[in-house]
Write a protein that holds these residues in place. Structure first.
Motif, short mmCIF file in Angstrom:
data_model
loop_
_atom_site.label_atom_id
_atom_site.label_comp_id
_atom_site.label_asym_id
_atom_site.label_seq_id
_atom_site.Cartn_x
_atom_site.Cartn_y
_atom_site.Cartn_z
N ARG A 107 0.84 -1.20 0.00
CA ARG A 107 0.00 0.00 0.00
C ARG A 107 0.87 1.25 0.00
O ARG A 107 0.55 2.23 -0.65
CB ARG A 107 -0.95 0.02 1.20
N ILE A 108 2.01 1.19 0.71
CA ILE A 108 2.94 2.32 0.69
C ILE A 108 3.42 2.55 -0.74
O ILE A 108 3.46 3.67 -1.25
CB ILE A 108 4.14 2.05 1.63
N VAL A 109 3.75 1.45 -1.41
CA VAL A 109 4.18 1.55 -2.81
C VAL A 109 3.07 2.16 -3.67
O VAL A 109 3.32 3.04 -4.49
CB VAL A 109 4.57 0.15 -3.34
N ILE B 29 0.78 4.23 -2.77
CA ILE B 29 0.67 5.66 -2.50
C ILE B 29 1.74 6.42 -3.28
O ILE B 29 1.46 7.40 -3.95
CB ILE B 29 0.79 5.93 -0.98
N ILE B 30 2.97 5.91 -3.20
CA ILE B 30 4.05 6.60 -3.91
C ILE B 30 3.80 6.55 -5.42
O ILE B 30 4.03 7.51 -6.14
CB ILE B 30 5.42 5.97 -3.56
N TYR B 31 3.26 5.42 -5.86
CA TYR B 31 3.00 5.23 -7.28
C TYR B 31 1.94 6.22 -7.79
O TYR B 31 1.98 6.65 -8.93
CB TYR B 31 2.50 3.80 -7.50
N SER B 32 0.99 6.55 -6.91
CA SER B 32 -0.11 7.38 -7.36
C SER B 32 0.25 8.86 -7.37
O SER B 32 -0.49 9.68 -7.87
CB SER B 32 -1.34 7.15 -6.47
N LEU B 33 1.42 9.23 -6.80
CA LEU B 33 1.83 10.62 -6.84
C LEU B 33 2.25 10.98 -8.26
O LEU B 33 2.88 10.17 -8.94
CB LEU B 33 3.02 10.84 -5.89
N PRO B 34 1.90 12.17 -8.71
CA PRO B 34 2.37 12.58 -10.03
C PRO B 34 3.88 12.80 -9.99
O PRO B 34 4.36 13.76 -9.38
CB PRO B 34 1.61 13.88 -10.30
#
Lengths: 319, 358
Positions: free
Chosen positions: B179-181, B183-188
């Protein structure tokens, strides 16, 4: 009896299976199994697919954390703490020689791995000598040491697997269907090798298989499993000639006989229906849904293994 | 011999019965001939041998080798600096602006006629600030390759450790880590890169003369950005690989021997997903080069006199009609590097996969 090597007491292995969004149902893969194995003895374990044979073997070696029950090895209980030391004495040979050997490792490294893990050598030369000796033992050519597992035939791969199990000089080996992936001519070679090794090294086997003839050939005693429980346990010859449990009887009646006259004349006991799902076990005796002798009592209580004389144990009310 | 013949069934002339004499047992010597033995090699040497049998991979290795030699040796030979205006006889040559390849400025020609000394040619001409363009392209390649390589190593290390822990532990730890990944993945990422570069540029001040100061703040901020953001896809990839590999029976076999998790990851799982790791690292380098070019384009890449292939190509846009070669050379350099790395990655994957062994 001091020559008992391995004692399994009421071993239970339940896996929680998610059946609903929140609901979890335990899958009773092994449900209260008890047996003993003497030093240098072979206990055969038979049963159909999915009855928990493999799980028993793996739970003994603590590859799964058992839900309940105890395993004693040489009088000492096998727990999570001393398993590292125990794995020096107990080893396993796997069913599929194609997937149980790391394709990236050479034969030398595969056989040498237990030596590495348990620090069983003082220098490289000693390691190599030990590996070559083991390869010699199982009938592999020493020139094969630097090759990869996929370059070998099934029988040779299984020999590699056996050499690896023997590397730590174990007293007990769980053989998890070691010959079912091999063709018949190779099966005979490998089984004969198991017997030779037992004579030479005095190792005890838990020989898991679904082929009754193979098990009868190699085992001193045979345990028959059905849906996570042992339904019958007796000497190999005794079980073959005088099966008590209806499940064993039907199994034995299905063994092919290489004589058409006898095969035609004997009575086949054909079981009806399918094996019940281990998620929804029938009440009482697990076999009652397919048993021709089933009575009301069978639905209410679960029969326990009781001695019927000469160490012949059977779990049935009616037979 | 005679008794042997008697044992064989009698054969009529027309019968299709097999002639048993043709089925003699093989002697040990004959059996040995059937075993074709290859000489013993290590896993690495074996893979390398197969790699060098692949013409495309060899070609890309050769190309990368040439580029590597060029960027190391060329600055030592060529007497011009990447940030210096060309000097003739100690004086700045203002006329050496935008020269074509192998052209000399007027001042240089006069100097050569006067002294008879031959000046080193401007192989790719000069740029609008009278700097030798070949040296700038060489330095740009240096910078871009360094960024690509180090960024990939950072991504690999973080992704490998994170992914293998997540994949091996499984269950709840895996859930939280992934889930941490996510979140980071969803950042532009471009936005984050720009913001981070701006903030880091102000915060990161190094003592002049130290290694970090030589690298430049921007270069370090690019590494930090890669370390923070770009490892996620690598971590995901490795986790997926490990999830499937750890179900293999040989992992269970290693556990039954008593091998510890660290050993299982190191000896069994990582070597078995090595091909995927190699190919993704080989692809990560060009992607890092591209990102660096993008950052240089918006002015957040390497700092001004220091060139990179991206910033060179960007600067060449202004005079694209008059001086197209200034865009072409850095562009060709990027193409050659990216293509070679991709082909090399492919070759490595094929070479180190024992199942593809011929």
């Amino acid at each position: 009896m001091s020559d008992i090597l391995l004692e399994v007491k009421d071993l239970k292995q339940h896996f929680p299976i998610r059946t609903g969004f929140f609901k979890k149902t335990p899958l009773k893969a092994v449900d209260g199994v008890s047996f003993t194995i003497g030093k240098g003895e072979t206990l055969g374990l038979v049963g159909e697919s999915g009855c928990g044979k493999t799980t028993v073997g793996r739970s003994i070696l603590r590859l799964y954390e058992p839900t309940a029950g105890q395993v004693f090895f040489d009088g000492e209980e096998v727990t999570g703490h001393n398993i590292q030391a125990m794995r020096k004495k107990m080893q396993m040979v796997f069913q599929d020689p194609y997937s149980s050997l790391d394709p990236r490792m050479t034969v030398e490294d595969i056989i040498g791995e237990p030596l590495d893990v348990h620090n069983l050598y003082s220098n490289k030369k000693e390691r190599r000598e030990k590996i070559l000796e083991l390869m010699n033992y199982v009938g592999l050519n020493s020139e094969h040491a630097t090759r990869y597992a996929h370059e070998f035939s099934g029988g040779q791969r299984q020999r590699i697997g056996i050499a690896r199990a023997l590397a730590v000089d174990p007293q007990f080996i769980v053989c998890d269907e070691p010959v079912s992936a091999l063709d018949v001519s190779i099966q005979a070679q490998v089984i004969n090798m198991f017997e030779e090794l037992q004579e030479k090294l005095g190792v005890a086997y838990l020989f898991i298989a679904h082929d009754l003839l193979v098990v009868h050939h190699i085992s001193k005693r045979i345990a028959v499993m059905y849906l996570g429980k042992i339904v019958e346990l007796a000497d190999a010859d005794e079980l073959n000639e005088n099966p008590l449990h209806p499940y064993t009887q039907s199994l034995l009646s299905a063994v092919p006989i290489p004589d058409p006259d006898i095969a035609r004349s004997r009575q086949r006991i054909v079981l009806e229906g399918d094996v019940p799902s281990p998620l929804h076990m029938p009440s009482g005796c697990p076999f009652r849904t397919r048993c021709q002798y089933a009575t009301e009592q069978c639905a209410l209580e679960c029969p326990t293994l009781t001695d019927r004389g000469n160490g012949h144990l059977s779990a049935c009310f009616n037979r | 011999m005679n008794t042997n013949e008697n044992k064989m069934p009698k054969k009529s002339l027309l019968s299709a019965q097999i002639d048993l004499s043709k089925f003699e047992k093989a002697t040990d010597e004959e059996k040995a001939q059937q075993d074709v033995m290859s000489e013993s090699t290590t896993f690495f040497r074996d893979g390398m041998k197969r790699l060098f049998r692949n013409p495309l991979a060899v070609m890309s290795i050769a190309l990368l080798g040439v580029i590597l030699v060029l960027i190391i040796v060329a600055p030592m030979i060529i007497p011009y600096g990447y940030e210096e205006i060309i000097k003739v006889d100690g004086k700045r040559d203002r006329g050496a602006q935008n020269l074509a390849p192998f052209e000399y400025s007027e001042l240089e020609q006069q100097y050569m006629e006067k002294t008879g000394e031959k000046l080193f040619p401007h192989i790719l001409g000069t740029d609008e600030l009278c700097r030798d363009y070949f040296v700038r392209v060489i330095y740009g390649t240096r910078v871009s390759l360094t960024i690509g390589l180090f960024a990939s190593i950072i991504v690999l290390i973080i992704g490998l450790i994170y992914g293998s822990i997540s994949g091996y532990l499984g269950g709840k730890a895996d859930l939280v880590m992934m889930r941490i990944v996510d979140i980071i993945y969803s950042l532009p990422d471009m936005l984050i890169i720009i913001l981070l570069s701006v903030v880091l540029n102000e915060r990161l001040v190094f003592k002049p003369g130290t290694l970090l100061a030589n690298l430049g703040t921007n270069m370090i901020s690019i590494f930090i950005v890669f370390g923070l953001l770009y490892w996620v896809s690598m971590a995901r990839l490795i986790r997926g690989q490990i999830l499937s590999i750890k179900e293999n029976e040989y992992v269970l076999a290693a556990r039954s021997i008593g091998a510890k998790p660290a050993r299982i990851i190191r000896k069994h799982i990582i070597p078995n997903c090595l091909s995927v790791i190699i190919i993704s690292v080989a692809l990560q380098i060009p992607s890092a080069i591209f990102t660096e070019s993008y950052l240089s384009f918006v002015g957040l890449g390497v700092k001004a006199p220091m060139p990179s292939l991206g910033s060179l190509a960007n600067a060449a846009r202004d005079g694209i009609m008059s001086y197209p070669h200034k865009l072409i050379f850095p562009a060709i350099m990027i193409c050659v590097i990216v293509l070679s790395l991709n082909l090399l990655g492919d070759g490595l994957r094929d070479a180190f996969d024992p199942k593809l062994k011929r």
